[in-house]
Design a protein around this motif. Structure first.
Motif, PDB file in Angstrom:
ATOM      1  N   CYS A   1      12.191  50.818  54.326  1.00  0.00           N
ATOM      2  CA  CYS A   1      13.012  49.869  54.311  1.00  0.00           C
ATOM      3  C   CYS A   1      14.031  49.785  53.218  1.00  0.00           C
ATOM      4  N   LEU A   2      15.370  50.121  53.239  1.00  0.00           N
ATOM      5  CA  LEU A   2      16.232  50.011  52.101  1.00  0.00           C
ATOM      6  C   LEU A   2      16.367  48.516  51.699  1.00  0.00           C
ATOM      7  N   VAL A   3      15.857  48.227  50.519  1.00  0.00           N
ATOM      8  CA  VAL A   3      15.703  46.720  49.909  1.00  0.00           C
ATOM      9  C   VAL A   3      16.905  46.872  48.858  1.00  0.00           C
ATOM     10  N   ALA A   4      17.379  47.868  48.222  1.00  0.00           N
ATOM     11  CA  ALA A   4      18.352  47.698  47.264  1.00  0.00           C
ATOM     12  C   ALA A   4      19.287  49.069  47.111  1.00  0.00           C
ATOM     13  N   ARG A   5      20.514  48.732  46.742  1.00  0.00           N
ATOM     14  CA  ARG A   5      21.279  50.007  46.813  1.00  0.00           C
ATOM     15  C   ARG A   5      22.506  49.794  45.658  1.00  0.00           C
ATOM     16  N   ARG A   6      22.667  50.602  44.742  1.00  0.00           N
ATOM     17  CA  ARG A   6      23.638  50.562  43.838  1.00  0.00           C
ATOM     18  C   ARG A   6      24.618  51.570  43.773  1.00  0.00           C
ATOM     19  N   VAL A   7      25.914  51.424  43.513  1.00  0.00           N
ATOM     20  CA  VAL A   7      26.780  52.586  43.493  1.00  0.00           C
ATOM     21  C   VAL A   7      27.441  52.337  41.938  1.00  0.00           C
ATOM     22  N   ASP A   8      27.238  53.834  41.390  1.00  0.00           N
ATOM     23  CA  ASP A   8      28.087  53.762  39.981  1.00  0.00           C
ATOM     24  C   ASP A   8      29.016  54.467  40.358  1.00  0.00           C
ATOM     25  N   ARG A   9      30.410  54.025  40.067  1.00  0.00           N
ATOM     26  CA  ARG A   9      31.494  54.450  40.561  1.00  0.00           C
ATOM     27  C   ARG A   9      32.227  55.270  39.296  1.00  0.00           C
ATOM     28  N   ALA A  10      33.349  56.157  39.894  1.00  0.00           N
ATOM     29  CA  ALA A  10      34.051  56.864  38.993  1.00  0.00           C
ATOM     30  C   ALA A  10      34.768  56.318  38.016  1.00  0.00           C
ATOM     31  N   SER A  11      35.442  55.124  38.692  1.00  0.00           N
ATOM     32  CA  SER A  11      36.309  54.270  37.772  1.00  0.00           C
ATOM     33  C   SER A  11      35.711  53.540  36.715  1.00  0.00           C
ATOM     34  N   PRO A  12      36.111  53.464  35.653  1.00  0.00           N
ATOM     35  CA  PRO A  12      35.386  52.719  34.498  1.00  0.00           C
ATOM     36  C   PRO A  12      35.469  51.472  34.724  1.00  0.00           C
ATOM     37  N   ASP A  13      36.241  50.772  35.252  1.00  0.00           N
ATOM     38  CA  ASP A  13      36.194  49.261  35.315  1.00  0.00           C
ATOM     39  C   ASP A  13      35.469  48.932  36.839  1.00  0.00           C
ATOM     40  N   GLU A  14      34.847  49.866  37.560  1.00  0.00           N
ATOM     41  CA  GLU A  14      34.139  49.709  38.677  1.00  0.00           C
ATOM     42  C   GLU A  14      32.739  50.023  38.396  1.00  0.00           C
ATOM     43  N   ARG A  15      32.056  50.275  37.108  1.00  0.00           N
ATOM     44  CA  ARG A  15      30.686  50.957  36.851  1.00  0.00           C
ATOM     45  C   ARG A  15      29.758  49.778  37.317  1.00  0.00           C
ATOM     46  N   ALA A  16      28.944  50.250  37.993  1.00  0.00           N
ATOM     47  CA  ALA A  16      27.645  49.453  38.445  1.00  0.00           C
ATOM     48  C   ALA A  16      26.489  49.566  37.465  1.00  0.00           C
ATOM     49  N   SER A  17      25.727  48.414  37.533  1.00  0.00           N
ATOM     50  CA  SER A  17      24.307  48.679  36.720  1.00  0.00           C
ATOM     51  C   SER A  17      23.446  49.343  37.537  1.00  0.00           C
ATOM     52  N   PHE A  18      22.763  50.382  37.259  1.00  0.00           N
ATOM     53  CA  PHE A  18      21.685  50.835  37.948  1.00  0.00           C
ATOM     54  C   PHE A  18      20.228  50.149  37.521  1.00  0.00           C
ATOM     55  N   ASP A  19      20.341  48.813  37.598  1.00  0.00           N
ATOM     56  CA  ASP A  19      19.442  48.051  37.129  1.00  0.00           C
ATOM     57  C   ASP A  19      19.117  46.818  38.292  1.00  0.00           C
ATOM     58  N   VAL A  20      17.925  46.842  39.098  1.00  0.00           N
ATOM     59  CA  VAL A  20      17.613  46.056  39.943  1.00  0.00           C
ATOM     60  C   VAL A  20      16.229  45.478  39.938  1.00  0.00           C
ATOM     61  N   VAL A  21      16.207  44.289  40.494  1.00  0.00           N
ATOM     62  CA  VAL A  21      14.637  43.743  40.589  1.00  0.00           C
ATOM     63  C   VAL A  21      14.054  43.394  41.877  1.00  0.00           C
ATOM     64  N   ILE A  22      13.099  44.086  42.231  1.00  0.00           N
ATOM     65  CA  ILE A  22      12.622  43.960  43.833  1.00  0.00           C
ATOM     66  C   ILE A  22      11.278  42.795  43.843  1.00  0.00           C
ATOM     67  N   PRO A  23      11.424  42.009  44.443  1.00  0.00           N
ATOM     68  CA  PRO A  23      10.400  41.062  44.586  1.00  0.00           C
ATOM     69  C   PRO A  23       9.376  41.502  45.504  1.00  0.00           C
ATOM     70  N   LEU A  24       8.024  41.427  45.226  1.00  0.00           N
ATOM     71  CA  LEU A  24       6.863  41.959  45.857  1.00  0.00           C
ATOM     72  C   LEU A  24       5.845  40.772  46.165  1.00  0.00           C
ATOM     73  N   PRO A  25       5.644  40.439  47.406  1.00  0.00           N
ATOM     74  CA  PRO A  25       4.785  39.280  47.677  1.00  0.00           C
ATOM     75  C   PRO A  25       3.506  39.965  47.708  1.00  0.00           C
ATOM     76  N   PRO A  26       2.452  39.063  47.638  1.00  0.00           N
ATOM     77  CA  PRO A  26       1.136  39.210  47.444  1.00  0.00           C
ATOM     78  C   PRO A  26       0.787  40.458  48.613  1.00  0.00           C
ATOM     79  N   ALA A  27      -0.360  41.543  48.077  1.00  0.00           N
ATOM     80  CA  ALA A  27      -0.423  42.475  49.066  1.00  0.00           C
ATOM     81  C   ALA A  27      -1.879  42.797  48.559  1.00  0.00           C
TER      82      ALA A  27
END
Length: 573
Positions: free
Chosen positions: A297-323
């Motif tokens: 299951c794809l739960v997060a996706r980030r694109v770090d773009r070539a353009s300097p003003d479109e740089r994305a952060s490769f920094d995500v937080v994933i919630p994990l329910p009790p397991a």
């Protein structure tokens, strides 16, 4: 992109032993015959442009076989480098150069091409790579003043570079061969080589992810989170390693980070229960379905773009329910069409979500219940009194919000804290005044984001089949009822632009008196009010600590320049 040329040029000249512009070896010389409009050949070393070696026939004809570019240096260290300075003798000329790849590897070949003199002539140059049997290795690179490629090449082989231009010119072709030794390469589309057992929360683990060294390069790690009885969050950060320096310049492009949650028995069960943001684009939802075909299951996706003003952060937080068993996640970093010869590190931080745990019961997050305060005097209207208001405190621990760019995705757009407020039992008259304000931990300007509060009233005049009131979460025009400081200047009672919110020196964001915020009589009779607090316009993925202060008061109320209508019709817009 000039960084690639500068680094390679320096190393190539060192390998040659001089700096006078000669080719790597004499056999690689391509020569004069440049048309009259080109720079004077006398301005260059005569050994480079030898009229006797001029191209006279069709491109790459038998009389002009491809020349070999010799490489010097260690591919596993600073790289093996070489280059040639040559010329396209006529419009449409094509030259070929062979590079001998040694045993060992695997290897990545970098090559850059540009006219030697920027003569401001409009031209299209092209750089391609093929195997010894003529099969293309990746797409050709084209440009007007610069072209560069990075391709994975087979060991113990000869590969061919072809360079062309629609206008005659001198040019510089630089080549570097680097060993690719990443440990995180995918064996296939779904099975990363490395599996990391994460220690119980709280824990932080950092490991080398590798280099996105050529287009299509995919590095991956499978992370195993141990069983846990309370909700947790996993923060996933990919960043360039401090102190890692490139041996060649980067090829800008769009890199993609994906986090996939495993554990589904088949594609059908994944599609049925994989969390998803239904508001995402059709293309992103199609990618979610495609991942489910691999039982992930794809739960997060980030694109770090070539353009300097479109740089994305490769920094995500994933919630994990009790397991009750291990939770498996796969983290992949796809170079896309980029090539960056810099080591990256993957840092995984696992923590308990204490705010979520306090709201959790019966396998799901539950609304927090409270009684709505009533302040008849409302001395600081529209600011609710700190001493005479209901206070709702929480922490929003995950969600992308405005951190995202086009093509980014979160299965959970935001953590949501829900509150169920009991309204006072009283004669509603024309309605009750409603005061709302919120604060953040620390200065509001330093908060990781702002808030949005989705509102659901309950209509006590329209009963459901079970005798309960009817939920109302949209205005009469169909728009959702949301409290958010988004700069809008509309109101339910006037066509004139009126302020919706103000920020006090204390840091409080306060609903403006001119908005005439109120609870309609039918909703007072309904007896309950549901508020869902979520993040809006995030600036980082750090937790947002907030407190919402709210209270009811008498209605109608005056405001600067007018008085609220006698009967509240807050949803009439």
């Amino acid at each position: 992109m000039r960084a690639l040329t500068i680094v390679l040029a320096s190393l190539a000249l060192i390998a040659c032993g001089d700096d006078d512009g000669d080719v790597t070896d004499a056999s690689a010389s391509d020569a004069g015959g440049i048309d009259a409009g080109a720079p004077d050949a006398g301005a260059f070393d005569a050994g480079v442009f030898d009229a006797g070696a001029s191209d006279t026939g069709p491109p790459l004809d038998p009389e002009e076989p491809p020349r070999t570019i010799a490489l010097e240096g260690d591919p596993a260290a600073l790289g093996a480098h070489g280059g040639v300075t040559a010329g396209w003798d006529f419009d449409g000329d094509v030259d070929g150069f062979d590079v001998v790849v040694p045993d060992g590897g695997p290897f990545v070949l970098y090559a850059s091409l540009e006219p030697r003199i920027d003569d401001m002539v409009e031209r299209t140059i092209s750089l391609g790579l093929s195997s010894s049997d003529g099969a293309p290795i990746g797409d050709r690179a084209t440009g007007t003043r610069y072209a560069a490629i990075a391709r994975r090449v087979p060991s113990a082989s000869t590969v061919r570079l072809t360079v062309s231009s629609d206008r005659a010119a001198y040019y510089v072709l630089l080549v570097a061969l680097l060993t690719e030794a990443d440990e995180g390469e995918l064996d296939d589309a779904t099975s990363p080589r490395r599996t990391l057992a994460i220690s119980p929360a709280p824990s932080t683990t950092t490991l080398a992810l590798g280099r996105p060294s050529h287009p299509g390069d995919v590095d991956a790690v499978r992370a195993e989170v141990p069983a846990h009885a309370v909700p947790q969050v996993l923060r996933v950060v990919v960043q360039e390693r401090e102190g890692s320096y490139p041996r060649v310049g980067p090829l800008p492009g769009d890199q993609v980070l994906r986090v996939l949650l495993g554990g589904w028995a088949d594609a059908a069960s994944c599609r049925a229960s994989c969390p998803r943001d239904a508001s995402a684009s059709p293309a992103l939802l199609a990618e979610v379905d495609a991942a489910c075909e691999q039982r992930q299951c794809l739960v997060a996706r980030r694109v770090d773009r070539a353009s300097p003003d479109e740089r994305a952060s490769f920094d995500v937080v994933i919630p994990l329910p009790p397991a009750s068993s291990t939770t498996s996640l796969t983290i992949t970093r796809d170079a896309g069409d980029a090539a960056v010869d810099v080591e990256s590190d993957l840092t995984l931080t696992l923590e308990e979500d204490t705010d979520e745990a306090a709201r959790y019961a019966g396998g799901a997050e539950q609304p927090s219940s409270a009684t709505m305060a009533y302040d008849a005097t409302a001395a600081d209207y529209p600011m609710p009194s700190l001493a005479s208001s209901t206070v709702l405190r929480g922490e929003l621990t995950y969600g992308g919000g405005a951190v995202q760019g086009a093509g980014d995705y979160d299965a959970w757009p935001s953590d949501v804290d829900t509150y169920l407020l009991q309204l006072p039992s009283s004669d509603p008259g024309g309605g009750l005044g409603w005061m709302v304000a919120w604060y953040f931990a620390g200065a509001a300007s330093a908060a990781p984001g702002t808030l949005a509060i989705d509102v659901e009233f309950c209509d006590g005049d329209v009963l459901t089949g079970g005798g309960g009131c009817t939920p109302v979460s949209t205005h009469s025009g169909g728009a959702p009822i949301t409290l958010v400081d988004d700069g809008a200047r509309t109101s339910w009672h006037s066509t004139e632009p009126l302020p919706q919110w103000s920020v006090r020196p204390t840091g409080a964001t306060v609903a403006s008196a001119a908005q005439c915020s109120c609870i309609e009589p039918r909703f007072v009779r309904g007896g309950t009010l549901r508020l869902a607090v979520r993040a809006h316009e995030r600036r980082s993925v750090e937790p947002i600590e907030y407190s919402v202060h709210t209270a009811l008061t008498t209605y109608p109320r005056p405001f600067t320049g007018g008085t609220c209508p006698a009967t509240c019709a807050y949803t009439d817009r």
